[in-house]
Scaffold this motif. Structure first.
Motif, PDB file in Angstrom:
ATOM      1  N   UNK A  66      51.008  35.339  53.584  1.00 34.47           N
ATOM      2  CA  UNK A  66      50.605  36.292  52.544  1.00 34.47           C
ATOM      3  C   UNK A  66      50.413  37.689  53.124  1.00 34.47           C
ATOM      4  N   UNK A  67      51.344  38.566  52.813  1.00 38.82           N
ATOM      5  CA  UNK A  67      51.160  39.970  53.145  1.00 38.82           C
ATOM      6  C   UNK A  67      50.271  40.583  52.080  1.00 38.82           C
ATOM      7  N   UNK A  68      49.665  41.722  52.390  1.00 41.79           N
ATOM      8  CA  UNK A  68      48.843  42.403  51.397  1.00 41.79           C
ATOM      9  C   UNK A  68      49.744  42.900  50.272  1.00 41.79           C
ATOM     10  N   UNK A  69      49.564  42.351  49.091  1.00 44.92           N
ATOM     11  CA  UNK A  69      50.304  42.788  47.909  1.00 44.92           C
ATOM     12  C   UNK A  69      49.446  43.881  47.279  1.00 44.92           C
ATOM     13  N   UNK A  70      49.853  45.145  47.466  1.00 44.61           N
ATOM     14  CA  UNK A  70      48.975  46.241  47.058  1.00 44.61           C
ATOM     15  C   UNK A  70      48.904  46.461  45.552  1.00 44.61           C
ATOM     16  N   UNK A  71      49.539  45.582  44.785  1.00 45.88           N
ATOM     17  CA  UNK A  71      49.454  45.653  43.319  1.00 45.88           C
ATOM     18  C   UNK A  71      48.608  44.519  42.758  1.00 45.88           C
ATOM     19  N   UNK A  72      47.901  43.809  43.632  1.00 50.22           N
ATOM     20  CA  UNK A  72      47.054  42.704  43.186  1.00 50.22           C
ATOM     21  C   UNK A  72      45.633  42.918  43.676  1.00 50.22           C
ATOM     22  N   UNK A  73      44.666  42.589  42.830  1.00 48.93           N
ATOM     23  CA  UNK A  73      43.255  42.723  43.164  1.00 48.93           C
ATOM     24  C   UNK A  73      42.572  41.377  43.041  1.00 48.93           C
ATOM     25  N   UNK A  74      41.511  41.217  43.805  1.00 49.33           N
ATOM     26  CA  UNK A  74      40.723  39.986  43.792  1.00 49.33           C
ATOM     27  C   UNK A  74      39.314  40.334  43.332  1.00 49.33           C
ATOM     28  N   UNK A  75      38.829  39.598  42.348  1.00 45.24           N
ATOM     29  CA  UNK A  75      37.465  39.762  41.859  1.00 45.24           C
ATOM     30  C   UNK A  75      36.892  38.369  41.635  1.00 45.24           C
ATOM     31  N   UNK A  76      35.694  38.323  41.115  1.00 46.29           N
ATOM     32  CA  UNK A  76      35.099  37.031  40.788  1.00 46.29           C
ATOM     33  C   UNK A  76      34.216  37.164  39.566  1.00 46.29           C
ATOM     34  N   UNK A  77      34.173  36.089  38.805  1.00 50.33           N
ATOM     35  CA  UNK A  77      33.231  35.939  37.706  1.00 50.33           C
ATOM     36  C   UNK A  77      32.500  34.649  38.007  1.00 50.33           C
ATOM     37  N   UNK A  78      31.272  34.781  38.471  1.00 49.73           N
ATOM     38  CA  UNK A  78      30.496  33.634  38.924  1.00 49.73           C
ATOM     39  C   UNK A  78      31.277  32.928  40.023  1.00 49.73           C
ATOM     40  N   UNK A  79      31.660  31.676  39.814  1.00 45.11           N
ATOM     41  CA  UNK A  79      32.370  30.934  40.864  1.00 45.11           C
ATOM     42  C   UNK A  79      33.876  30.851  40.611  1.00 45.11           C
ATOM     43  N   UNK A  80      34.366  31.654  39.674  1.00 44.41           N
ATOM     44  CA  UNK A  80      35.802  31.701  39.394  1.00 44.41           C
ATOM     45  C   UNK A  80      36.418  32.917  40.072  1.00 44.41           C
ATOM     46  N   UNK A  81      37.466  32.698  40.848  1.00 42.18           N
ATOM     47  CA  UNK A  81      38.213  33.785  41.465  1.00 42.18           C
ATOM     48  C   UNK A  81      39.128  34.369  40.394  1.00 42.18           C
ATOM     49  N   UNK A  82      39.111  35.688  40.265  1.00 44.85           N
ATOM     50  CA  UNK A  82      39.936  36.363  39.267  1.00 44.85           C
ATOM     51  C   UNK A  82      40.975  37.215  39.993  1.00 44.85           C
ATOM     52  N   UNK A  83      42.250  36.911  39.747  1.00 42.00           N
ATOM     53  CA  UNK A  83      43.337  37.697  40.307  1.00 42.00           C
ATOM     54  C   UNK A  83      43.880  38.588  39.198  1.00 42.00           C
ATOM     55  N   UNK A  84      44.084  39.880  39.520  1.00 38.01           N
ATOM     56  CA  UNK A  84      44.544  40.851  38.529  1.00 38.01           C
ATOM     57  C   UNK A  84      45.660  41.686  39.135  1.00 38.01           C
ATOM     58  N   UNK A  85      46.674  41.983  38.345  1.00 37.11           N
ATOM     59  CA  UNK A  85      47.724  42.874  38.804  1.00 37.11           C
ATOM     60  C   UNK A  85      49.086  42.231  38.778  1.00 37.11           C
ATOM     61  N   UNK A  86      49.902  42.580  39.772  1.00 35.86           N
ATOM     62  CA  UNK A  86      51.296  42.163  39.799  1.00 35.86           C
ATOM     63  C   UNK A  86      51.645  41.561  41.158  1.00 35.86           C
ATOM     64  N   UNK A  87      52.378  40.458  41.134  1.00 36.16           N
ATOM     65  CA  UNK A  87      52.867  39.826  42.366  1.00 36.16           C
ATOM     66  C   UNK A  87      54.392  39.745  42.300  1.00 36.16           C
ATOM     67  N   UNK A  88      55.060  39.721  43.483  1.00 37.98           N
ATOM     68  CA  UNK A  88      56.515  39.720  43.494  1.00 37.98           C
ATOM     69  C   UNK A  88      57.170  38.438  42.977  1.00 37.98           C
ATOM     70  N   UNK A  89      56.488  37.282  43.132  1.00 38.94           N
ATOM     71  CA  UNK A  89      57.125  36.022  42.724  1.00 38.94           C
ATOM     72  C   UNK A  89      56.088  34.960  42.364  1.00 38.94           C
ATOM     73  N   UNK A  90      56.551  33.941  41.641  1.00 40.62           N
ATOM     74  CA  UNK A  90      55.689  32.813  41.289  1.00 40.62           C
ATOM     75  C   UNK A  90      55.267  32.056  42.540  1.00 40.62           C
ATOM     76  N   UNK A  91      56.162  31.961  43.531  1.00 38.20           N
ATOM     77  CA  UNK A  91      55.828  31.261  44.777  1.00 38.20           C
ATOM     78  C   UNK A  91      54.642  31.911  45.482  1.00 38.20           C
ATOM     79  N   UNK A  92      54.636  33.232  45.530  1.00 36.68           N
ATOM     80  CA  UNK A  92      53.519  33.944  46.172  1.00 36.68           C
ATOM     81  C   UNK A  92      52.242  33.715  45.375  1.00 36.68           C
ATOM     82  N   UNK A  93      52.320  33.782  44.058  1.00 37.18           N
ATOM     83  CA  UNK A  93      51.135  33.539  43.223  1.00 37.18           C
ATOM     84  C   UNK A  93      50.626  32.117  43.442  1.00 37.18           C
ATOM     85  N   UNK A  94      51.518  31.145  43.483  1.00 37.59           N
ATOM     86  CA  UNK A  94      51.105  29.755  43.716  1.00 37.59           C
ATOM     87  C   UNK A  94      50.393  29.613  45.055  1.00 37.59           C
TER      88      UNK A  94
END
Length: 117
Positions: A66-94
């Motif tokens: 995983x390289x730093x995808x500068x169009x994606x952000x990481x946040x959290x809501x309680x114990x849920x990880x929230x990913x926001x933004x854009x990734x290059x492929x479904x494989x990277x998101x998975x």
């Protein structure tokens, strides 16, 4: 640039861990029965309101696939990880979902705000 530096403006410290051992809460601040919830555990075992998101960012940094995808952000809501933004492929998101789920304290990963392309 690393995930941790880009998202939280901090460098990885020598003792930073994805799944650290919680530090004890001082007795003056809490009763003996209180402990830090896993989703609030910081990089060094301290209480951190954004601890889970920071530890997920560190886990992303430590994963060589995983390289730093500068169009994606990481946040959290309680114990849920929230990913926001854009990734290059479904494989990277998975892969990101898999890594995020492996972090102690994460009960789920929300990708509703992620686009692929």
């Amino acid at each position: 640039m690393s995930w941790l530096k880009r998202l939280f403006g901090m460098e990885k410290t020598e003792n930073a861990q994805v799944n650290p051992t919680p530090q004890p809460i001082p007795q003056s601040a809490a009763t003996a029965t209180q402990s830090i919830p896993p989703e609030r555990l910081g990089l060094n075992g301290e209480y951190d309101q954004s601890g889970l998101a920071k530890r997920v960012a560190l886990a992303f940094d430590q994963d060589t696939q995983l390289d730093d995808v500068d169009t994606l952000w990481v946040a959290q809501t309680s114990s849920t990880v929230v990913l926001k933004g854009k990734v290059p492929s479904q494989d990277i998101l998975n892969k990101m979902i898999s890594v995020a789920r492996s972090v102690n304290g994460a009960t789920g990963v929300n990708t509703d705000q992620v686009t692929i392309g």
